[in-house]
Write an enzyme that holds these catalytic residues in place. Structure first.
Site, mmCIF file in Angstrom:
data_model
loop_
_atom_site.group_PDB
_atom_site.id
_atom_site.type_symbol
_atom_site.label_atom_id
_atom_site.label_comp_id
_atom_site.label_asym_id
_atom_site.label_seq_id
_atom_site.Cartn_x
_atom_site.Cartn_y
_atom_site.Cartn_z
ATOM 1 N N GLU A 121 -0.059 40.589 36.758
ATOM 2 C CA GLU A 121 0.999 40.228 37.715
ATOM 3 C C GLU A 121 1.994 41.384 37.736
ATOM 4 O O GLU A 121 3.133 41.263 37.292
ATOM 5 C CB GLU A 121 1.706 38.927 37.348
ATOM 6 C CG GLU A 121 2.613 38.445 38.487
ATOM 7 C CD GLU A 121 3.452 37.226 38.146
ATOM 8 O OE1 GLU A 121 4.676 37.289 38.350
ATOM 9 O OE2 GLU A 121 2.888 36.215 37.683
ATOM 10 N N HIS B 191 1.945 33.397 43.664
ATOM 11 C CA HIS B 191 3.169 33.958 43.091
ATOM 12 C C HIS B 191 4.380 33.355 43.803
ATOM 13 O O HIS B 191 4.332 33.091 45.005
ATOM 14 C CB HIS B 191 3.162 35.482 43.261
ATOM 15 C CG HIS B 191 4.279 36.171 42.558
ATOM 16 N ND1 HIS B 191 5.552 36.267 43.091
ATOM 17 C CD2 HIS B 191 4.321 36.804 41.358
ATOM 18 C CE1 HIS B 191 6.325 36.922 42.247
ATOM 19 N NE2 HIS B 191 5.610 37.250 41.183
ATOM 20 N N ASP C 256 4.696 41.132 34.351
ATOM 21 C CA ASP C 256 5.598 40.998 35.502
ATOM 22 C C ASP C 256 6.426 42.261 35.687
ATOM 23 O O ASP C 256 7.615 42.222 35.979
ATOM 24 C CB ASP C 256 6.505 39.783 35.373
ATOM 25 C CG ASP C 256 7.012 39.264 36.731
ATOM 26 O OD1 ASP C 256 6.748 39.921 37.754
ATOM 27 O OD2 ASP C 256 7.669 38.213 36.756
#
Length: 368
Positions: A8, A165, A290
């Site tokens: 991600e 997401h 992230d």
């Protein structure tokens, strides 16, 4: 642990990066965040330091889903897919990518997804929650609508992962829920609160029953869902909701065994990870960071390398689950599956270990 795979990890088109970063950061922070989103080649040194072998890159939120004009959203998807494919082709052993698609028109989404996967080599698709639509952008399109069955059928046929997401709310939702508490609208709470509804909508609408091969992933330790599974399954009473379309003999927990996966992106809590393993098993969890919304790769990587897990679980979550699910052992990526713990130097990174679930306050670039 060397050889970690993270999935991600955001980028943005250079022409948009700094301006769109202002959605999540202060004026000064937006400059730094924008540069980090636009700089892909410069990530490799940090990856080496943190023991990360591969980043799977995706167009940052809201991406195409934030564009209410269908033609413009589709152009952005094509531009993004072409751009990131070039970056991946230049360094396929360190980067892979998720496709971006506009979800205004399911048929168009299928065509662009097929192009991105078959011609450009994307290993999945990233959808940033609902698709903004309508003249004022306040219409929200959700993918549990039956009109998206053609999209889910294509996902199943292409045998790729869909990663859902979060994104910021529409202006209407912001004014109703967050105007007087704007610090809650994004990563602190609103992201998970909103996206979890969409995820559960997909599950309860029967998407996984009609298309059992579909694989869905979402981050931030599961957007709160793993920790509420008992209550979810207890309260989804079929007598009370006879029109609910999911199979009568299935529970949300069942879908986690066959169709759903979570990542640790932006949620570096040892106790939460241990709880998620207890609820889902290590086979349904993948390590992610992230980046660049979390500050660098070292913090999350050092945390993960020091989590008190069995070595098989550490290896599965840190590498093998993602490698298998995204088929990263195939050309052009050619990562090696099944490497020994010794080869990956498990127990490598050392540093500050957070006290379990102590309040850990940090300054994030991604905020309200």
């Amino acid at each position: 642990m060397k050889g970690k795979i993270i999935l991600e990890e955001a980028f943005n088109l250079p022409r948009l990066a700094e301006e769109e970063a202002k959605l999540y950061a202060s004026v000064h922070g937006a400059v730094l965040l924008g540069k980090a989103l636009a700089d892909i080649d410069g990530r490799i040194a940090a990856m080496d330091e943190a023991g990360v072998e591969m980043q799977v890159l995706s167009l940052t939120s809201p991406g195409c889903q934030g564009v209410s004009d269908p033609a413009e959203a589709h152009r952005m998807a094509m531009e993004s897919n072409d751009y990131i494919a070039e970056k991946v082709r230049a360094n396929p052993t360190r980067f892979a990518s998720f496709a971006a698609v506009s979800m205004h028109d399911p048929n168009q989404a299928v065509r662009e997804l097929t192009r991105a996967v078959v011609e450009l080599g994307c290993v999945g698709v990233m959808l940033n929650d609902f698709q903004s639509s309508g003249p004022d952008g306040n219409t929200m399109l959700f993918y549990d609508d039956p009109k998206y069955d053609i999209f889910w059928a294509a996902v199943e046929e292409l045998d790729i992962l869909v990663y859902l997401h979060p994104r910021l709310p529409t202006k209407r939702i912001f004014n109703e829920l967050y105007k007087d508490r704007k610090w809650l609208q994004a990563s602190a709470w609103g992201f998970a609160n909103q996206l979890s509804i969409h995820i559960l909508g997909i599950a309860t609408s029967g998407v996984f029953d009609r298309f059992p091969g579909v694989q869905l992933a979402f981050g931030h330790m599961g957007e709160h869902i793993p920790f509420d599974l008992w209550r979810l399954d207890h309260k989804l009473d079929r007598d009370r909701f006879p029109d609910m379309k999911m199979a009568k003999n299935k529970t949300i927990r069942d879908y986690f065994a066959t169709n759903m996966h979570i990542t640790t992106s932006g949620h570096f809590s040892t106790r939460s990870l241990q709880s998620a393993i207890a609820e889902l098993s290590a086979s349904r969890i993948m390590f992610s960071i992230d980046y660049p919304y979390e500050d660098g790769l070292m913090e999350g990587s050092t945390w993960f390398d020091n989590v008190p897990l069995s070595q098989p679980d550490l290896l599965a979550i840190g590498r093998e689950n993602a490698l298998k699910l995204l088929k990263l052992d195939r050309a052009p990526h050619n990562l090696k599956p099944g490497l020994s713990l010794k080869q990956l130097e498990v127990g490598g990174l050392k540093g500050a270990i957070y006290p379990d679930d102590a309040t850990h306050l940090r300054t994030h670039t991604r905020g309200a």
